[in-house]
Design a protein around this motif. Structure first.
Motif, PDB file in Angstrom:
ATOM      1  N   LEU A 133     -38.806  72.949  -0.775  1.00 34.67           N
ATOM      2  CA  LEU A 133     -37.893  74.293  -0.298  1.00 34.67           C
ATOM      3  C   LEU A 133     -36.720  74.030  -0.479  1.00 34.67           C
ATOM      4  N   SER A 134     -35.598  73.162  -0.754  1.00 36.88           N
ATOM      5  CA  SER A 134     -34.018  73.234  -0.843  1.00 36.88           C
ATOM      6  C   SER A 134     -33.724  73.407  -2.418  1.00 36.88           C
TER       7      SER A 134
ATOM      8  N   ARG B 289     -29.740  80.510  -6.231  1.00 33.12           N
ATOM      9  CA  ARG B 289     -27.996  80.805  -6.293  1.00 33.12           C
ATOM     10  C   ARG B 289     -27.847  80.133  -7.289  1.00 33.12           C
ATOM     11  N   VAL B 290     -28.333  78.682  -8.528  1.00 33.07           N
ATOM     12  CA  VAL B 290     -27.939  78.261  -9.778  1.00 33.07           C
ATOM     13  C   VAL B 290     -28.275  80.017 -10.659  1.00 33.07           C
TER      14      VAL B 290
ATOM     15  N   ASN C   1     -28.451  73.150   2.674  1.00 27.61           N
ATOM     16  CA  ASN C   1     -29.764  73.410   2.888  1.00 27.61           C
ATOM     17  C   ASN C   1     -30.092  72.838   4.156  1.00 27.61           C
TER      18      ASN C   1
ATOM     19  N   GLY D  40     -28.574  73.051  -9.793  1.00 24.51           N
ATOM     20  CA  GLY D  40     -27.858  73.445  -8.576  1.00 24.51           C
ATOM     21  C   GLY D  40     -28.424  72.610  -7.484  1.00 24.51           C
ATOM     22  N   LYS D  41     -29.342  71.932  -7.018  1.00 23.51           N
ATOM     23  CA  LYS D  41     -29.419  71.032  -6.283  1.00 23.51           C
ATOM     24  C   LYS D  41     -29.124  69.655  -6.947  1.00 23.51           C
ATOM     25  N   GLY D  42     -28.815  68.566  -6.282  1.00 22.25           N
ATOM     26  CA  GLY D  42     -28.844  67.360  -7.217  1.00 22.25           C
ATOM     27  C   GLY D  42     -29.370  66.488  -6.987  1.00 22.25           C
TER      28      GLY D  42
ATOM     29  N   ILE E  30     -21.803  83.846  -5.202  1.00 27.63           N
ATOM     30  CA  ILE E  30     -21.857  83.666  -6.284  1.00 27.63           C
ATOM     31  C   ILE E  30     -20.834  84.143  -7.632  1.00 27.63           C
TER      32      ILE E  30
ATOM     33  N   ILE F 298     -32.439  74.861   6.072  1.00 27.82           N
ATOM     34  CA  ILE F 298     -33.753  75.060   5.635  1.00 27.82           C
ATOM     35  C   ILE F 298     -34.868  73.802   6.783  1.00 27.82           C
TER      36      ILE F 298
ATOM     37  N   HIS G  54     -34.343  76.865  -2.972  1.00 23.19           N
ATOM     38  CA  HIS G  54     -33.271  78.032  -2.654  1.00 23.19           C
ATOM     39  C   HIS G  54     -32.095  78.033  -3.990  1.00 23.19           C
ATOM     40  N   ASP G  55     -31.639  76.160  -3.938  1.00 22.83           N
ATOM     41  CA  ASP G  55     -31.002  76.522  -5.108  1.00 22.83           C
ATOM     42  C   ASP G  55     -31.253  76.529  -6.074  1.00 22.83           C
TER      43      ASP G  55
ATOM     44  N   PRO H  61     -23.688  69.227 -10.131  1.00 26.20           N
ATOM     45  CA  PRO H  61     -24.641  70.115  -9.453  1.00 26.20           C
ATOM     46  C   PRO H  61     -23.272  71.535  -8.516  1.00 26.20           C
ATOM     47  N   GLY H  62     -24.317  71.577  -8.400  1.00 27.62           N
ATOM     48  CA  GLY H  62     -23.686  73.387  -7.537  1.00 27.62           C
ATOM     49  C   GLY H  62     -23.164  74.585  -8.051  1.00 27.62           C
ATOM     50  N   ILE H  63     -23.021  75.399  -7.834  1.00 29.83           N
ATOM     51  CA  ILE H  63     -22.224  76.735  -8.513  1.00 29.83           C
ATOM     52  C   ILE H  63     -21.273  76.335  -8.173  1.00 29.83           C
TER      53      ILE H  63
ATOM     54  N   GLY I 130     -25.295  63.238  -5.713  1.00 23.10           N
ATOM     55  CA  GLY I 130     -26.495  64.030  -5.730  1.00 23.10           C
ATOM     56  C   GLY I 130     -27.869  63.991  -5.579  1.00 23.10           C
ATOM     57  N   GLY I 131     -28.501  64.438  -4.098  1.00 24.07           N
ATOM     58  CA  GLY I 131     -29.641  64.732  -4.453  1.00 24.07           C
ATOM     59  C   GLY I 131     -30.303  62.909  -3.564  1.00 24.07           C
TER      60      GLY I 131
ATOM     61  N   GLU J 242     -21.651  75.036  -1.837  1.00 25.56           N
ATOM     62  CA  GLU J 242     -22.249  75.679  -2.736  1.00 25.56           C
ATOM     63  C   GLU J 242     -23.874  75.740  -3.651  1.00 25.56           C
ATOM     64  N   GLU J 243     -24.195  74.835  -1.795  1.00 21.96           N
ATOM     65  CA  GLU J 243     -25.781  74.748  -2.038  1.00 21.96           C
ATOM     66  C   GLU J 243     -25.793  74.333  -0.352  1.00 21.96           C
TER      67      GLU J 243
ATOM     68  N   SER K  44     -40.310  67.904   0.938  1.00 20.84           N
ATOM     69  CA  SER K  44     -40.332  69.382  -0.083  1.00 20.84           C
ATOM     70  C   SER K  44     -40.661  70.978   0.881  1.00 20.84           C
TER      71      SER K  44
END
Lengths: 284, 120, 304
Positions: free
Chosen positions: C204-205, C212-213, A43, C9-11, A141, A46, C208-209, C180-182, A10-11, A40-41, A253
């Motif tokens: 911002l990501s 949720r988490v 983005n 949450g976010k990876g 959720i 955005i 946001h994440d 990561p994730g939920i 991720g990321g 799940e997330e 960001s």
């Protein structure tokens, strides 16, 4: 053409690549759709700032037992591999969160006492970001199973020239659901030990699925792992390298697409789009 | 009263198995006569998922009125409750000792699960 | 014994790097890598594997083509588009049905309804898990097979085994590297845990994440802390993330500055706190002291 953007780790910049690719292809005059399958997330919204015009619940079927018809034979509990339905004494219990929606219980019930009812597990949001058609799935959720929501998003795929699928991270079922049947997969990685390790897992995954793919190296210049030599040895096309540029991280960001915030990246992502088209040509 | 005690072995001197769903044995004990029978739960120990639910079904089918064990998770609890089986968690020592404690009124019935489920 | 779960949450926010440093700082904890889908912790802590076991998360259907009469019942009952009419022929039919093992959900409905008994439904080999030793203490980790299902169950297994190791060695803490994730693996890694630390970033990501988490940990009633990694990438957003955390009832336990040493440590296969003393390493120590302080206040037994 459907292009899925994935990564083991991720990321690494999946959403960056997916949104910028959708943006430059659209600017290049193509009819583009962007589907956020990282339910799940999610983005992508955005960066693309879509106008959401329609929201639809995503449901998964779960059994409901009509006690008046039920003969307590227990067949439903025998067929269910997930212990989501079970006869206990004189009752039949249902555990909706364990249910995979296979429908076996209602098929096997000799008394026709089981009906399936939808249970909402997420929502599908549809709209547009300028000329780009937009859809995303949002898993509720506490709900464990994302694949049905991912399926719902993919079912939205319009007949656009280019559909960009933003996949979740990892290599297991949600990712498979997101990338399966794509015409091409872009694996985004970074040259760090973690990024490189997870790239190799992602490569194994797309090979098992027999999907054509290429790699984008993000944060290039970190020098932590020789991703390029690996790709050469494995005959994997490196579609683009995105430099380790602090300005990119800052734009990200703030929720700005690189191609919008920094003009030179519009050209860079346009080149990526071209190399994807080329790699696709090479595969066919 | 007929009860089921989770047990690590096949006799009354075996230690109570603190787990319910994945207990190795259930000893079905008649608290009035002291007679007991053994029910092997090995199949459930290795169950992929829903061990608590399946164990709840098993003891309901054994026709017991109460279960004495160490811990019980939410799904097993719901399953036992649906079958009108009382649950006495927090038992330890041997099965024999646990039965004596129950008879002496030293075990309290639970009104909810006392551990989180494994969820899967 | 307590379980600390590190989530993001976010990876890619630095979760695994933090876990490695926590392991070094804690000294006497059991490590559990529950990011079974893309496990990376082993790259830093370099475990020596002591025990290796197979993991089966469920069963999978397979048509025995020799017995198939091509009636199509399996295709009719399958909800997961896993059945294809392109299997090899046999003496009776030119083509047979075939189950795609990747699409198969493992529900077994096809095998149940196959009148010929031509569908085998046997436990699948979904991965492997390990008990290991590291320079920081014992570790339980796993590798989910590529394109496999049921990562949640493997996560539950890794957690349960890590607890067993902690009990056997009388260690008080299990540090869990979450995914990561939920969704399913994350839920499996936090259900019933004592404390969650969310590592996020000032984007911002990330904002946001985190929302949720944090909602997820609240849903499961687990105390939650947050720390912002690379906070100086956008100081304004870092403050916004912390403000949002406050609204969600999540306490901020520190900030970690942007520092190349984080990546350099990873390249050197070291925990950040082994590799450096100042900068982000100092910040990580600060975060750890906040986390361990909170853990010590949780009392000997977790409140359920």
């Amino acid at each position: 053409m459907q292009i899925a953007i994935a990564s083991g780790k991720g990321g690494t910049g999946k959403t960056t690549v997916a949104t910028n690719l959708a943006y430059v292809a659209s600017r290049g005059g193509h009819h583009v759709a962007y589907l956020d399958c990282d339910v799940e997330e999610p983005n992508g919204h955005i960066f693309l700032n879509p106008q959401i015009t329609d929201r639809r619940p995503v449901a998964s079927p779960v059994p409901q037992v009509d006690a008046a018809k039920c003969t307590l034979c227990g067949k439903c509990g025998e067929i269910c591999r997930f212990s989501a339905i079970v006869r206990v004494g004189k009752k039949v219990l249902v555990y909706p969160e364990l249910c995979h929606g296979c429908g076996g219980c209602s098929l096997v019930c000799p008394a026709d006492a089981i009906r399936e009812a939808p249970r909402e597990i997420g929502v599908l949001e549809i709209g547009s970001a300028g000329p780009i058609e937009f859809a995303q799935g949002v898993l509720h959720i506490g709900q464990p199973m994302s694949p049905p929501v991912i399926r719902a998003v993919k079912a939205m795929a319009p007949r656009s020239e280019l559909t960009v699928i933003d996949a979740p991270p990892g290599t297991s079922c949600p990712v498979i659901e997101a990338v399966s049947r794509a015409d091409f997969v872009i694996l985004v990685t970074e040259p760090t030990p973690f990024g490189f390790h997870d790239l190799k897992l992602a490569v194994e995954m797309v090979r098992i699925l027999h999907l054509p793919f290429g790699v984008v190296i993000n944060r290039a210049g970190l020098d932590g792992a020789d991703v390029r030599s690996y790709c050469t040895a494995q005959r994997i096309p490196v579609l683009a390298e995105i430099p380790d540029d602090r300005r990119l991280a800052e734009a990200y960001s703030r929720g700005q697409m690189a191609a919008v915030a920094l003009p030179e990246y519009e050209a860079a992502f346009t080149r990526l789009w071209k190399s994807v088209e080329q790699a696709r040509g090479g595969v066919q | 009263m007929k009860i089921a005690v989770t047990s690590q072995g096949p006799d009354m001197n075996s230690p109570v198995d603190p787990r319910f769903g994945r207990a190795s044995h259930f000893l079905v004990v008649d608290t009035d006569t002291g007679e007991f029978s053994v029910h092997d739960n090995t199949q459930n120990v290795n169950a992929a998922q829903g061990a608590g639910i399946q164990a709840g079904r098993t003891v309901a089918d054994l026709g017991v009125e109460a279960v004495v064990t160490g811990h019980v998770g939410p799904k097993a609890f719901a399953t036992l409750q649906a079958a009108d089986i009382r649950i006495y968690p927090g038992a330890s020592g041997t099965v024999q000792e646990a039965v004596e404690k129950l008879k002496a009124g030293q075990l309290q019935p639970a009104d909810r699960a006392n551990v989180e489920g494994h969820w899967m | 014994m307590k379980e600390l779960v590190v989530l993001s949450g976010k990876g890619g926010t630095g979760k695994t790097s933090l876990v490695a440093s926590f392991a070094a700082l804690a000294g006497d904890a059991v490590l559990a890598d529950c990011d079974v889908d893309a496990a990376d912790l082993h790259l830093v802590v370099e475990p020596k594997i002591i025990r290796r076991s197979r993991f089966s998360g469920g069963s999978r259907a397979r048509v025995m083509s020799g017995h198939c009469i091509a009636c199509g019942k399996c295709d009719e009952v399958c909800r997961f588009d896993a059945v294809f009419y392109d299997g090899p022929g046999n003496g009776r039919v030119a083509k047979t049905f075939r189950v795609d093992p990747i699409a198969c959900e493992g529900c077994g409905v096809c095998a149940w309804f196959c009148a010929e008994g031509a569908i085998e439904f046997a436990p699948a080999d979904n991965g492997v898990w390990f008990v290991s030793e590291t320079r920081f203490g014992p570790m339980v980790h796993a590798k989910l097979g590529i394109a496999e299902e049921n990562s949640g169950k493997l996560v539950s297994l890794v957690r349960a085994e890590a607890k067993k190791v902690a009990e056997a060695r009388k260690l008080d803490l299990v540090i869990i590297d979450g995914s990561p994730g939920i969704g399913c693996p994350v839920i499996a890694s936090i259900a019933g845990a004592d404390l969650v630390l969310v590592v996020t970033e000032p984007t911002l990501s990330g904002l946001h994440d985190l929302g949720r988490v944090a909602e997820l940990t609240k849903h499961f009633g687990i105390q939650t802390l947050v720390c912002v990694n690379k906070w100086d990438l956008n100081a304004e957003l870092a403050a916004e993330v912390e403000g949002r955390a406050r609204q969600l009832g999540v306490e901020t336990v520190g900030r970690i500055c942007y520092d190349q040493a984080m990546t350099e440590a990873q390249i050197n296969r070291q925990a950040l706190v082994e590799y450096a003393n100042a900068g982000a390493a100092a910040d990580v120590k600060e975060v750890w002291s906040g986390v361990s302080d909170r853990l010590s206040k949780l009392g000997p037994f977790a409140i359920l």
